[in-house]
Each structure stands twice: as structure tokens, then as C-alpha cells.
Design an enzyme around this catalytic site. Structure first.
Site, short mmCIF file in Angstrom:
data_model
loop_
_atom_site.label_atom_id
_atom_site.label_comp_id
_atom_site.label_asym_id
_atom_site.label_seq_id
_atom_site.Cartn_x
_atom_site.Cartn_y
_atom_site.Cartn_z
N ILE A 170 108.16 122.50 86.22
CA ILE A 170 107.19 122.29 87.31
C ILE A 170 106.99 120.78 87.39
O ILE A 170 106.38 120.18 86.50
CB ILE A 170 105.87 123.02 87.05
CG1 ILE A 170 106.08 124.54 87.11
CG2 ILE A 170 104.81 122.59 88.07
CD1 ILE A 170 104.83 125.36 86.90
N PRO A 171 107.53 120.14 88.43
CA PRO A 171 107.61 118.67 88.46
C PRO A 171 106.29 118.00 88.84
O PRO A 171 106.16 117.39 89.91
CB PRO A 171 108.69 118.42 89.51
CG PRO A 171 108.54 119.57 90.46
CD PRO A 171 108.16 120.76 89.61
N CYS A 172 105.32 118.05 87.95
CA CYS A 172 104.02 117.45 88.23
C CYS A 172 104.11 115.93 88.35
O CYS A 172 103.19 115.29 88.88
CB CYS A 172 103.01 117.84 87.16
SG CYS A 172 103.52 117.46 85.47
N HIS A 173 105.22 115.34 87.88
CA HIS A 173 105.38 113.89 88.03
C HIS A 173 105.55 113.48 89.49
O HIS A 173 105.45 112.30 89.81
CB HIS A 173 106.59 113.40 87.21
CG HIS A 173 107.89 113.98 87.65
ND1 HIS A 173 108.34 115.21 87.22
CD2 HIS A 173 108.86 113.50 88.49
CE1 HIS A 173 109.52 115.47 87.78
NE2 HIS A 173 109.85 114.45 88.55
N ARG A 174 105.79 114.45 90.38
CA ARG A 174 105.96 114.15 91.80
C ARG A 174 104.63 114.09 92.55
O ARG A 174 104.62 113.99 93.78
CB ARG A 174 106.88 115.18 92.44
CG ARG A 174 108.30 115.13 91.90
CD ARG A 174 109.20 116.22 92.46
NE ARG A 174 110.48 116.24 91.76
CZ ARG A 174 111.31 117.28 91.73
NH1 ARG A 174 110.99 118.39 92.37
NH2 ARG A 174 112.45 117.21 91.04
#
Length: 203
Positions: A170-174
Site C-alpha cells: 500500500i504505497p503510502c509514500h505517494r
């Protein structure tokens, strides 16, 4: 970044010598893992920027440990205890290969069945919205809060993402601040910047 090159991330600097064509890290030793007073299985593996760990249940992926300098730290991050003889499920083998390719700079989407049983309903909504952000794009915390039905709750959205149990998948860095700031990521702003640059989302 070439395989075997030293990571630009100070905390994750590690020389990792792997094949130029990433392959599943096999055989993967499985471990019994415990965190949040629950028991899981887990494994660790090297990537271009450090050792990464994953823990999973019968339902699916429960935790991803962001890259660390050593195998020992990755094992500690997933609460690994004694080794077990179980073979990894096929989806885990596929996920490890995808994560290695992603961190090598390939445009892939690491995916797996998820076990989000430990999160709140609000956090689940926010995480699933973050999972839909395409490679190379960003959203703001305010935008995600609005989509989650919580207008004006950008801070709460950031707190939910900071506790994301499965980063990279889950790409929370985006998700960034309204002014483009890179705070609010469990791996720190250096790793967040590196990941976004890897994807071409920021210069």
C-alpha cells in the site's frame, strides 16, 4: 540504480549483490513471528537498498518491514522468533520478486492478499484509497481525507497512513502534504523522497 550499488539512503546503505535480473529469493527461510500479541509466519530477503521483511497470516500479508541495513534488523522488525519448516505460499514468492523489481526501478505494482484485521475502519478506508494511487503520482493528505469522507481531517489521514502495516504494497509514500512536504512516512523523508524519485513522481 544498479544492483550492488550503495543505496543513497543513509539509514539503509547496504551493498547487496544480486543477479542483474531480479529473481525470487529462494529458498526463503520461514519464521514464526509475533507482534501485537498475535502469531504469524514471516520471511526476510535482500533488496537493492537493504533487507526487507514480511509477515503473513492465513488471510494474507499482515506486515512489511521497510528496508534495513541488516538481516538481523529485518528479522526483529517482523518479530521473528524460531525458524519453521513451512514452505512459503506462492503469492509470497511472487510478492518478493515484485518488491525486488520495484526497488530496482521497474514499473511494477507489488500486490498480495491483505490481512488488515488490526486496523480501524477509518484507517482501512484511507489505506485502501492510498492503494489506488497510480505509480508515479501523488495525492495530498487532504485529498485522501476528502475521499474517505472526512473533509478537514488531513492530520488524521496522515496518522492513519503513518501506521500503515504494509508499506510499499500500500504505497503510502505517494501521499504528501498540501505544500508538497514529505513528512508523515514511517520510513522517514529521505526514503520517501528516494521512492518518489524512483517512480519519477518528483524531480
Amino acid at each position: 540504480m544498479a544492483w550492488g550499488a550503495r543505496s543513497p539512503i543513509g539509514a539503509c546503505a547496504l551493498d547487496v549483490r544480486l543477479s542483474p535480473v531480479p529473481k525470487p529469493w529462494l529458498p526463503m527461510q520461514q519464521y514464526a513471528c509475533t507482534f501485537a500479541r498475535l502469531t504469524f509466519h514471516g520471511a526476510v530477503f535482500p533488496t537493492p537498498i537493504g533487507w526487507t521483511g514480511v509477515a503473513y497470516s492465513e488471510v494474507g500479508l499482515a506486515r512489511v518491514a521497510l528496508p534495513t541495513p541488516s538481516q538481523h534488523e529485518a528479522l526483529a522488525a517482523i518479530g521473528a522468533a524460531e525458524p519453521v519448516d513451512d514452505a512459503p505460499p506462492q503469492w509470497l514468492t511472487d510478492l518478493v520478486a515484485a518488491l525486488a523489481r520495484y526497488l530496482h526501478g521497474e514499473r511494477v505494482r507489488p500486490a498480495a492478499p491483505l490481512d488488515l484485521s488490526g486496523v480501524t475502519p477509518f484507517q482501512r478506508r484511507v489505506l485502501l484509497l492510498a492503494a489506488e494511487i497510480p505509480y508515479g503520482q501523488v495525492r495530498t493528505y487532504g485529498e485522501l481525507a476528502r475521499l474517505a469522507g472526512a473533509v478537514g481531517s488531513a492530520r488524521a489521514c496522515g496518522q492513519a497512513l503513518a501506521r500503515n502495516p504494509v508499506p510499499l504494497v500500500i504505497p503510502c509514500h505517494r501521499v504528501v502534504g498540501a505544500n508538497g512536504s514529505l513528512a508523515g512516512f514511517a520510513g522517514g523523508p529521505k526514503l520517501k523522497r528516494w521512492l518518489l524519485r524512483l517512480e519519477g513522481a518528483i524531480p
